[in-house]
Design an enzyme around this catalytic site. Structure first.
Site, PDB file in Angstrom:
ATOM      1  N   ASP A   2      38.973  35.199  37.518  1.00 42.82           N
ATOM      2  CA  ASP A   2      38.971  33.742  37.397  1.00 42.82           C
ATOM      3  C   ASP A   2      37.562  33.208  37.172  1.00 42.82           C
ATOM      4  O   ASP A   2      36.560  33.890  37.407  1.00 42.82           O
ATOM      5  CB  ASP A   2      39.530  33.114  38.670  1.00 42.82           C
ATOM      6  CG  ASP A   2      41.030  33.277  38.813  1.00 42.82           C
ATOM      7  OD1 ASP A   2      41.610  34.101  38.078  1.00 42.82           O
ATOM      8  OD2 ASP A   2      41.626  32.596  39.674  1.00 42.82           O
ATOM      9  N   HIS A  31      36.909  37.244  40.888  1.00 41.40           N
ATOM     10  CA  HIS A  31      36.185  36.249  40.092  1.00 41.40           C
ATOM     11  C   HIS A  31      35.029  36.880  39.326  1.00 41.40           C
ATOM     12  O   HIS A  31      34.356  37.782  39.831  1.00 41.40           O
ATOM     13  CB  HIS A  31      35.640  35.143  40.998  1.00 41.40           C
ATOM     14  CG  HIS A  31      36.703  34.339  41.683  1.00 41.40           C
ATOM     15  ND1 HIS A  31      37.383  34.793  42.795  1.00 41.40           N
ATOM     16  CD2 HIS A  31      37.214  33.107  41.397  1.00 41.40           C
ATOM     17  CE1 HIS A  31      38.267  33.875  43.176  1.00 41.40           C
ATOM     18  NE2 HIS A  31      38.178  32.855  42.346  1.00 41.40           N
TER      19      HIS A  31
END
Length: 435
Positions: free
Chosen positions: A151, A308
């Protein structure tokens, strides 16, 4: 050498060539390959892979002023939305496809809360922040599979991640933030064009989506989809992940009914995004402990770990855990490929043909695949034995395949023709003698 001797020598050579045995191990007894291309994990794939294919429309080059023109630079603007998106939202509301759930509120970045009388765990609301699971959303991977996804990109820290993925011949799904694509177009191009990874939606500005009105939710999703569409040769993403995992029946319906998006959450979270915060909620050591527990533990369900590409620290935690994924026998698969379906709504992947389509065209399908041989989905990703012949017994090395010839059948048409030529030469020689 006389003329007659030369003719007879030529005839003898031709006849010998026509009947001499062929070495089977070098020609026709060698089994034919069943694929004409290298799989993505083949070492030569990186040298000869195709570049991305578009929908035939010329788009402005990624990173140019013309490319970014028309997109909101900061906030997800609702005043200039394409009318088609607004009409699609209104039609879905009128048809009763968008639940009438009030927006939530978030104070100081804390989890959103609903007005009294609206239970986040109820079937009517079903907030994913409260871990309410709705069928059709992606929470788990198939057994034995770890889904690779990241992400908050693209970011400067993405560079080392992309190099690592390419070096290890892995593909991943990148849930990109729209404004980050505008800020870091070079990293975007590396993910899509160079690595040929899968691109998905993470909204325009990374808000708690349940705090947004219907129109604001359309703007957050629509602008991001439009920018990805214009930057990938016309591809329309099929998946989105709500920031903070914050979605409910209303937001989920807007994503699906207006834009055709499938919602993705996760079943494990490392809090790696806080590593670069002033007061992190975790440490690299703690994350390594969590990864060890998950990757050496049960393989059912498969793992969808929230990770992430936000900082060098968060990227490194994935790199440090990757060897355990390999050594413990996990199948690594880009999240968007878990179900074996298309990665995009109008294309199978980042290199396949693209069906031209507008954002919100829910009837669009990818073009038919040129080959029936497809990369296995997560449910069939484990290698299986090669199929045996219909007899149920392995083929003997000395037994020719159906489209091959044994040594006893090498008097082919061509060989017989050569024999005929030799006979003609001998006849010509006889004529010479008679003359």
């Amino acid at each position: 050498m006389s003329r007659l001797s030369a003719i007879l020598l030529l005839a003898t050579s031709v006849v010998y060539a026509s009947v001499a045995p062929t070495h089977e191990s070098h020609t026709e007894n060698k089994p034919l390959r069943n694929k004409w291309y290298h799989e993505d994990d083949h070492p030569l794939h990186a040298l000869f892979k195709r570049g991305p294919v578009g929908d035939g429309i010329t788009y402005d080059a990624v990173g140019t002023p013309q490319w970014s023109a028309g997109f909101p630079p900061i906030n997800a603007d609702t005043t200039s939305l394409p009318q088609a998106w607004v009409d699609a939202l209104n039609a879905a509301v009128k048809a009763g496809k968008i639940p009438d759930i009030p927006v939530s509120t978030s104070t100081n970045g804390l989890d959103p809360v609903y007005p009294p009388g609206f239970d986040p765990m109820s079937a009517a609301v079903c907030s994913s922040t409260a871990k309410c699971v709705t069928p059709g959303d992606v929470w788990d991977a198939p057994q034995g599979v770890v889904a690779l996804s990241f992400d908050d990109g693209p970011q400067p820290a993405s560079d080392s991640l992309y190099q690592f993925l390419a070096k290890n011949l892995e593909h991943a799904t990148h849930f990109f933030i729209g404004t980050n694509i505008l800020l870091y177009p070079d990293q975007f191009r590396t993910a899509f064009e160079t690595n040929q990874d899968d691109i998905a939606v993470h909204t325009w500005t990374h808000p708690f989506m349940t705090t947004k009105t219907n129109l604001e939710a359309v703007a957050e999703l629509g602008w991001t989809i439009e920018l990805i569409h214009n930057s990938t040769g016309g591809r329309i993403p099929r998946f989105w992940r709500p920031p903070y995992g914050d979605s409910d029946m209303r937001i989920r319906a807007i994503a699906k009914e207006v834009f055709g998006l499938t919602t993705v959450i996760w079943n494990q979270d490392t809090d790696d995004w806080t590593l670069s915060e002033p007061n992190p909620l975790t440490t690299p050591e703690k994350i390594q402990q969590q990864m060890t527990q998950w990757l050496t533990g049960p393989k059912s369900p498969g793992l969808v770990i929230l990770e992430h590409e936000l900082s060098d620290l968060s990227v490194k935690t994935f790199m440090d855990a990757y060897p355990m994924m390999v050594s413990n026998g996990w199948t690594r698969l880009s999240l968007a490929q878990l179900d074996g379906g298309p990665v995009y709504q109008n294309a199978w992947n980042s290199t396949s043909q693209v069906t031209p389509a507008k954002i919100g065209d829910l009837a669009v399908k990818p073009p038919a695949r040129a080959s029936s041989i497809a990369k296995p989905s997560a449910t069939t990703a484990q290698k299986s034995p090669s199929p045996s012949p219909s007899s149920g017994r392995p083929a003997s090395p000395d037994t020719p395949h159906g489209n091959q010839k044994s040594g006893a059948t090498h008097f082919s048409v061509a060989s017989l023709a050569l024999t005929g030529i030799a006979a003609a030469i001998v006849a010509a020689a006889a004529g010479t003698i008679m003359a």
